[in-house]
Design a protein around this motif. Structure first.
Motif, PDB file in Angstrom:
ATOM      1  N   PRO A   1       2.806  66.975  14.219  1.00 47.73           N
ATOM      2  CA  PRO A   1       1.944  65.900  14.720  1.00 47.73           C
ATOM      3  C   PRO A   1       1.609  66.090  16.200  1.00 47.73           C
ATOM      4  O   PRO A   1       2.431  66.583  16.977  1.00 47.73           O
ATOM      5  CB  PRO A   1       2.798  64.645  14.500  1.00 47.73           C
ATOM      6  CG  PRO A   1       4.210  65.140  14.499  1.00 47.73           C
ATOM      7  CD  PRO A   1       4.161  66.506  13.891  1.00 47.73           C
ATOM      8  N   ARG A   2       0.385  65.703  16.558  1.00 49.01           N
ATOM      9  CA  ARG A   2      -0.067  65.781  17.947  1.00 49.01           C
ATOM     10  C   ARG A   2      -0.847  64.519  18.286  1.00 49.01           C
ATOM     11  O   ARG A   2      -1.558  63.972  17.446  1.00 49.01           O
ATOM     12  CB  ARG A   2      -0.960  67.004  18.174  1.00 49.01           C
ATOM     13  CG  ARG A   2      -0.232  68.315  18.001  1.00 49.01           C
ATOM     14  CD  ARG A   2      -1.088  69.491  18.426  1.00 49.01           C
ATOM     15  NE  ARG A   2      -2.226  69.669  17.544  1.00 49.01           N
ATOM     16  CZ  ARG A   2      -3.479  69.741  17.946  1.00 49.01           C
ATOM     17  NH1 ARG A   2      -3.750  69.597  19.220  1.00 49.01           N
ATOM     18  NH2 ARG A   2      -4.463  69.927  17.094  1.00 49.01           N
ATOM     19  N   VAL A   3      -0.705  64.083  19.519  1.00 53.84           N
ATOM     20  CA  VAL A   3      -1.461  62.938  20.007  1.00 53.84           C
ATOM     21  C   VAL A   3      -1.950  63.268  21.411  1.00 53.84           C
ATOM     22  O   VAL A   3      -1.244  63.908  22.197  1.00 53.84           O
ATOM     23  CB  VAL A   3      -0.603  61.649  20.007  1.00 53.84           C
ATOM     24  CG1 VAL A   3       0.612  61.801  20.920  1.00 53.84           C
ATOM     25  CG2 VAL A   3      -1.439  60.445  20.425  1.00 53.84           C
ATOM     26  N   GLY A   4      -3.195  62.883  21.707  1.00 55.01           N
ATOM     27  CA  GLY A   4      -3.775  63.191  23.007  1.00 55.01           C
ATOM     28  C   GLY A   4      -4.652  62.064  23.504  1.00 55.01           C
ATOM     29  O   GLY A   4      -5.062  61.167  22.743  1.00 55.01           O
ATOM     30  N   TYR A   5      -4.948  62.126  24.797  1.00 59.30           N
ATOM     31  CA  TYR A   5      -5.803  61.105  25.419  1.00 59.30           C
ATOM     32  C   TYR A   5      -6.795  61.796  26.338  1.00 59.30           C
ATOM     33  O   TYR A   5      -6.412  62.664  27.136  1.00 59.30           O
ATOM     34  CB  TYR A   5      -4.972  60.106  26.213  1.00 59.30           C
ATOM     35  CG  TYR A   5      -5.803  59.000  26.841  1.00 59.30           C
ATOM     36  CD1 TYR A   5      -6.278  57.938  26.076  1.00 59.30           C
ATOM     37  CD2 TYR A   5      -6.121  59.030  28.197  1.00 59.30           C
ATOM     38  CE1 TYR A   5      -7.036  56.928  26.640  1.00 59.30           C
ATOM     39  CE2 TYR A   5      -6.880  58.028  28.778  1.00 59.30           C
ATOM     40  CZ  TYR A   5      -7.340  56.973  27.996  1.00 59.30           C
ATOM     41  OH  TYR A   5      -8.087  55.983  28.555  1.00 59.30           O
TER      42      TYR A   5
ATOM     43  N   TYR B   1      -6.719  60.451  20.625  1.00 60.23           N
ATOM     44  CA  TYR B   1      -6.919  61.311  19.461  1.00 60.23           C
ATOM     45  C   TYR B   1      -5.557  61.661  18.873  1.00 60.23           C
ATOM     46  O   TYR B   1      -4.584  61.845  19.605  1.00 60.23           O
ATOM     47  CB  TYR B   1      -7.648  62.599  19.857  1.00 60.23           C
ATOM     48  CG  TYR B   1      -9.025  62.366  20.432  1.00 60.23           C
ATOM     49  CD1 TYR B   1     -10.139  62.377  19.613  1.00 60.23           C
ATOM     50  CD2 TYR B   1      -9.200  62.133  21.794  1.00 60.23           C
ATOM     51  CE1 TYR B   1     -11.407  62.161  20.130  1.00 60.23           C
ATOM     52  CE2 TYR B   1     -10.460  61.923  22.322  1.00 60.23           C
ATOM     53  CZ  TYR B   1     -11.561  61.936  21.486  1.00 60.23           C
ATOM     54  OH  TYR B   1     -12.807  61.721  22.005  1.00 60.23           O
ATOM     55  N   TRP B   2      -5.514  61.789  17.547  1.00 65.22           N
ATOM     56  CA  TRP B   2      -4.241  62.107  16.908  1.00 65.22           C
ATOM     57  C   TRP B   2      -4.487  62.942  15.662  1.00 65.22           C
ATOM     58  O   TRP B   2      -5.535  62.853  15.010  1.00 65.22           O
ATOM     59  CB  TRP B   2      -3.454  60.841  16.552  1.00 65.22           C
ATOM     60  CG  TRP B   2      -4.227  59.856  15.716  1.00 65.22           C
ATOM     61  CD1 TRP B   2      -5.073  58.885  16.160  1.00 65.22           C
ATOM     62  CD2 TRP B   2      -4.225  59.767  14.283  1.00 65.22           C
ATOM     63  NE1 TRP B   2      -5.607  58.183  15.099  1.00 65.22           N
ATOM     64  CE2 TRP B   2      -5.095  58.702  13.936  1.00 65.22           C
ATOM     65  CE3 TRP B   2      -3.570  60.453  13.266  1.00 65.22           C
ATOM     66  CZ2 TRP B   2      -5.335  58.328  12.619  1.00 65.22           C
ATOM     67  CZ3 TRP B   2      -3.803  60.080  11.940  1.00 65.22           C
ATOM     68  CH2 TRP B   2      -4.668  59.034  11.637  1.00 65.22           C
ATOM     69  N   ARG B   3      -3.503  63.766  15.346  1.00 68.51           N
ATOM     70  CA  ARG B   3      -3.558  64.609  14.151  1.00 68.51           C
ATOM     71  C   ARG B   3      -2.163  64.686  13.547  1.00 68.51           C
ATOM     72  O   ARG B   3      -1.169  64.849  14.275  1.00 68.51           O
ATOM     73  CB  ARG B   3      -4.049  66.020  14.478  1.00 68.51           C
ATOM     74  CG  ARG B   3      -5.485  66.087  14.950  1.00 68.51           C
ATOM     75  CD  ARG B   3      -5.900  67.517  15.233  1.00 68.51           C
ATOM     76  NE  ARG B   3      -5.839  68.333  14.020  1.00 68.51           N
ATOM     77  CZ  ARG B   3      -6.089  69.631  13.998  1.00 68.51           C
ATOM     78  NH1 ARG B   3      -6.396  70.257  15.125  1.00 68.51           N
ATOM     79  NH2 ARG B   3      -6.023  70.298  12.865  1.00 68.51           N
TER      80      ARG B   3
ATOM     81  N   ILE C   1      -2.226  68.900   4.009  1.00 71.19           N
ATOM     82  CA  ILE C   1      -2.659  67.509   4.058  1.00 71.19           C
ATOM     83  C   ILE C   1      -2.686  67.099   5.525  1.00 71.19           C
ATOM     84  O   ILE C   1      -1.668  67.207   6.222  1.00 71.19           O
ATOM     85  CB  ILE C   1      -1.711  66.592   3.263  1.00 71.19           C
ATOM     86  CG1 ILE C   1      -1.613  67.061   1.806  1.00 71.19           C
ATOM     87  CG2 ILE C   1      -2.180  65.149   3.336  1.00 71.19           C
ATOM     88  CD1 ILE C   1      -0.559  66.319   1.008  1.00 71.19           C
ATOM     89  N   GLU C   2      -3.832  66.647   5.985  1.00 71.11           N
ATOM     90  CA  GLU C   2      -3.960  66.294   7.395  1.00 71.11           C
ATOM     91  C   GLU C   2      -4.668  64.959   7.546  1.00 71.11           C
ATOM     92  O   GLU C   2      -5.791  64.766   7.062  1.00 71.11           O
ATOM     93  CB  GLU C   2      -4.725  67.369   8.168  1.00 71.11           C
ATOM     94  CG  GLU C   2      -4.931  67.008   9.633  1.00 71.11           C
ATOM     95  CD  GLU C   2      -5.667  68.091  10.400  1.00 71.11           C
ATOM     96  OE1 GLU C   2      -6.715  67.786  11.000  1.00 71.11           O
ATOM     97  OE2 GLU C   2      -5.196  69.249  10.377  1.00 71.11           O
ATOM     98  N   ALA C   3      -4.008  64.044   8.217  1.00 75.71           N
ATOM     99  CA  ALA C   3      -4.626  62.785   8.623  1.00 75.71           C
ATOM    100  C   ALA C   3      -4.950  62.884  10.102  1.00 75.71           C
ATOM    101  O   ALA C   3      -4.145  63.401  10.888  1.00 75.71           O
ATOM    102  CB  ALA C   3      -3.688  61.613   8.357  1.00 75.71           C
ATOM    103  N   ALA C   4      -6.128  62.427  10.505  1.00 72.61           N
ATOM    104  CA  ALA C   4      -6.550  62.549  11.902  1.00 72.61           C
ATOM    105  C   ALA C   4      -7.470  61.390  12.243  1.00 72.61           C
ATOM    106  O   ALA C   4      -8.071  60.757  11.360  1.00 72.61           O
ATOM    107  CB  ALA C   4      -7.246  63.887  12.151  1.00 72.61           C
ATOM    108  N   GLY C   5      -7.590  61.126  13.534  1.00 69.38           N
ATOM    109  CA  GLY C   5      -8.459  60.046  13.967  1.00 69.38           C
ATOM    110  C   GLY C   5      -8.688  60.059  15.458  1.00 69.38           C
ATOM    111  O   GLY C   5      -8.059  60.814  16.203  1.00 69.38           O
ATOM    112  N   GLY C   6      -9.629  59.197  15.879  1.00 69.39           N
ATOM    113  CA  GLY C   6      -9.925  59.059  17.293  1.00 69.39           C
ATOM    114  C   GLY C   6     -11.358  59.353  17.658  1.00 69.39           C
ATOM    115  O   GLY C   6     -11.845  58.887  18.694  1.00 69.39           O
TER     116      GLY C   6
END
Length: 743
Positions: free
Chosen positions: A419-423, A431-433, A450-455
């Protein structure tokens, strides 16, 4: 720098025997003897003999065994924590320290490149011991007559192909074992980190190099290598003794490192192992790329070397061992005494203690890998590190952190969760993945992802049509941007789920299938948005097919897993996705993208990168989103390195979602000695130079191009770009990539 091998002779004097005395001699027919006048000896005539030495004697590396004994001395002086952020830097203890270590290994080399390694013993006083660099194989090569030497980026002065990069001059001559030896000085024609300077001693009767003494730069370090070569036949292609010394200085920190090695050889042919895997495919280079390392029964104590050391330690080396014993005895003192000493500290003394202790430093600045059960582990990133920061003129500052979980069993099946999260400060977006990869058939690179992502914030095709109608009335680029700036976009926040099943029926052909689900929510929902007929939530469900094909791809297998090596062909990609009208979806579309990229490797680490691609929507609904896979602006990059992947650096992010189609062409040329890297005072800083050309066509913008020039250094990449649209300059910009800490 000591000349003509004098540094090596002085270092090894009375220390080592003739380590190749018992090696079998391979009879080689001698060329016709000639009488040479010393006053007629020229550097060009001597180097002509060196260039043709292997071909005249029909010499090439054959099977051999070798026993390699290495001594490693390291002196460090750490004045600040900046050394933690130099890529590849050793983890240094505070203050001034000195370390020493020894290793003994057996090698078996079989043509064309199969290597077996048996680690006999290793011991070092360094507390943070990493696997030592192996100076005999891999990136380190002592094949002095080949185009590259030591590493894959240093051009050998002994190869005919590199003669235009060097100047040679005769220093002196002398007699050695009845042979006339000529010492040749080597100097680079230009200042560059790919070139060396020093001297070589050549047997004039044959053109064989007896010894060499060379200095070159590698990253921030200055390396000095001295070696003595074997005497006859295949042995003359291999070094008997070698001394490699390096020195690195960085903002008050200093590292002095010395590798002292000796080798004995058995040049008799080797039998092929019984478990050799047959090559079932002509592109399978597993045998040529094989390195089997055996560490069973490996000794890790000093007692082994005290009983089996080939030659005695120097006084300075023995002193380091004694100092280590003293430190160990202090550290192993009675725990009760240490506890009593700590209890005796006064409150005032405690206040004077530094908060930023070594333990605190490790906690804040180091990554940590925690073993769980079996072979699973979790990797935690540093709490503070500049490796998570990136800046560009168009994208602004980005900050991200990541977590890595991986489980792997003995059959090389694995589960990977990263998992990764960024700003992004310019966009004020998070943003996140959450990518999860499950490998089920490693021999076919078969895995489920399987990848969930957003932002991402995007506007739909309905708004794009409205903007396009306004853009059709203007031609000037600045006016086009003004339309974008004054249009009140209603952005949707995009969260999506991507599921794919991938496998390779043959290495180089990757087939993927799956689906993508989008859930998009209007950011600013109000009565006005409702009255205009905008939907608050838009969803889509789209099956997809993806094909990647690299023809004639050479590879090797690491266990069961194929690992790509190289090819002379481009990589072709096709991506097809179709949004369905069923399942209560509010968005339907059909998208096709084609992409091809090719890297042409040229001599002396030069390369030409080419990429071409296009994408278009053949069908779209009223609330479609022009969201491409290969043409998009990413605020959460996977890595910070410059991949020369044809990315547009100055293109306004809103153009990525404006058009139903795009066509792009990209090219980049990379060279370690192009323009400014030839300057004497910059050659140590600049490793590579790059020229970029990116061309783009979208419906309203029409012709758009970016032209750039960049330089790469060990710590920082810098590139400048000029954007041109409609034959008018539209802007300039800069990209910076900081290479500090973890990748």
């Amino acid at each position: 720098m000591a000349e003509g091998g004098e540094a090596l002779a002085q270092y090894f004097q009375n220390e080592t025997p003739d380590v190749n005395a018992d090696a079998p001699k391979i009879p080689v027919a001698s060329p016709r003897k000639r009488t040479v006048r010393r006053d007629s000896i020229t550097a060009d005539s001597v180097m002509a003999l060196v260039y043709s030495y292997t071909s005249r004697y029909n010499l090439k590396t054959q099977d051999f065994k070798s026993e390699v004994y290495v001594r490693h001395t390291l002196q460090t002086r750490r004045r600040n924590i900046l050394t933690r952020y130099i890529p590849g830097m050793l983890r240094l203890e505070r203050g001034t320290n000195e370390y020493f270590g020894e290793s003994l290994s057996l090698y078996q080399y079989r043509v064309p490149g199969e290597v077996d390694k048996k680690d006999i013993a290793a011991y070092s006083t360094m507390p943070y011991l990493r696997p030592s660099n192996d100076i005999w194989i891999g990136r380190y090569s002592i094949a002095i007559y080949e185009p590259t030497i030591f590493t894959d980026r240093i051009l050998s002065p002994l190869n005919y192909r590199n003669r235009k990069f060097y100047r040679y001059s005769t220093r002196y001559t002398y007699i050695n074992e009845g042979h006339l030896v000529v010492s040749i000085a080597v100097k680079p024609r230009i200042s560059n980190m790919q070139l060396v300077r020093g001297s070589i001693d050549v047997d004039l009767s044959s053109g064989r190099v007896e010894r060499f003494d060379l200095t070159f730069l590698y990253g921030w370090a200055r390396l000095h290598v001295s070696a003595e070569m074997g005497r006859e036949g295949q042995a003359s292609l291999l070094p008997n003794r070698i001394l490699l010394a390096s020195q690195l200085k960085f903002l008050g920190n200093r590292i002095d490192e010395t590798f002292e090695a000796s080798a004995t050889y058995d040049l008799s042919p080797l039998p092929r192992p019984a478990d050799t895997v047959s090559i079932v495919h002509r592109f399978d280079l597993s045998q040529q790329s094989l390195l089997r390392t055996d560490t069973t029964s490996m000794r890790r104590d000093r007692a082994f070397f005290d009983a089996n050391r080939p030659f005695p330690l120097m006084d300075s080396q023995a002193a380091i061992y004694r100092a280590r014993e003293v430190r160990d005895s202090i550290r192993n003192a009675d725990a009760a005494l240490r506890a009593a000493a700590e209890a005796a500290d006064s409150a005032a003394q405690k206040k004077r203690r530094r908060f930023f202790t070594a333990r605190t430093e490790d906690l804040l600045l180091d990554s940590h890998t925690l073993g769980l059960t079996g072979q699973s582990r979790i990797k935690l990133p540093p709490i503070f590190t500049p490796s998570m920061v990136q800046w560009s003129q168009s994208g602004g500052f980005s900050l991200q952190t990541r977590l890595v979980f991986r489980y792997e069993n003995e059959r090389q099946n694995y589960i990977d969760f990263a998992p990764r999260v960024g700003y992004n400060f310019k966009q004020e977006q998070v943003y996140w993945r959450l990518p999860l990869t499950i490998c089920v058939f490693p021999q076919y690179s078969g895995h489920i992802r399987i990848e969930a992502a957003g932002g991402d914030h995007m506007y739909n095709s309905q708004q794009a049509d409205e903007v396009r109608q306004r853009l059709e009335l203007v031609n000037d680029y600045d006016s086009l941007i003004s339309v974008f700036d004054h249009y009140d976009f209603h952005y949707y926040r995009d969260n999506h789920l991507l599921t794919t099943i991938t496998f390779q029926p043959i290495v180089g052909l990757e087939l993927s299938t799956g689906f993508r689900y989008h859930h998009r929510t209007l950011l600013n929902w109000n009565s006005m948005a409702s009255q205009t007929g905008m939907r608050r939530v838009l969803s889509s469900f789209a099956p997809r097919v993806h094909v990647t094909w690299t023809p004639a791809l050479y590879y090797y297998r690491n266990g069961r897993v194929p690992v790509a090596l190289h090819t002379k062909w481009p990589t072709f990609m096709v991506d097809y996705e179709r949004g369905l009208k069923s399942f209560n979806n509010t968005t339907f579309y059909e998208r096709i993208e084609l992409d091809a990229k090719y890297t042409l490797s040229l001599y002396a680490l030069r390369s030409l990168y080419l990429r071409a691609g296009c994408g278009f929507f053949t069908q779209r609904g009223d609330n479609c989103f022009f969201d491409y896979d290969y043409f998009r602006n990413s605020y959460l990059p996977i890595g910070w390195q410059d991949e020369i992947s044809g990315q547009f650096q100055l293109l306004d992010s809103r153009w990525y979602n404006e058009s139903r189609h795009y066509v792009r062409l990209s090219a980049a040329y990379e060279s370690p000695m192009l323009l400014v890297s030839r300057l004497r005072w910059l050659t140590r800083v600049i490793q590579k130079e790059r020229i970029y050309v990116n061309l783009l066509n979208v419906s309203t913008l029409g012709y758009y191009s970016e032209w750039g020039y960049g330089i790469a250094t060990p710590l920082l990449d810098v590139a400048g770009f000029i954007a041109v649209a409609g034959h008018k300059q539209t802007g300039v910009g800069v990209k910076l990539v900081l290479r500090l800490g973890e990748d």
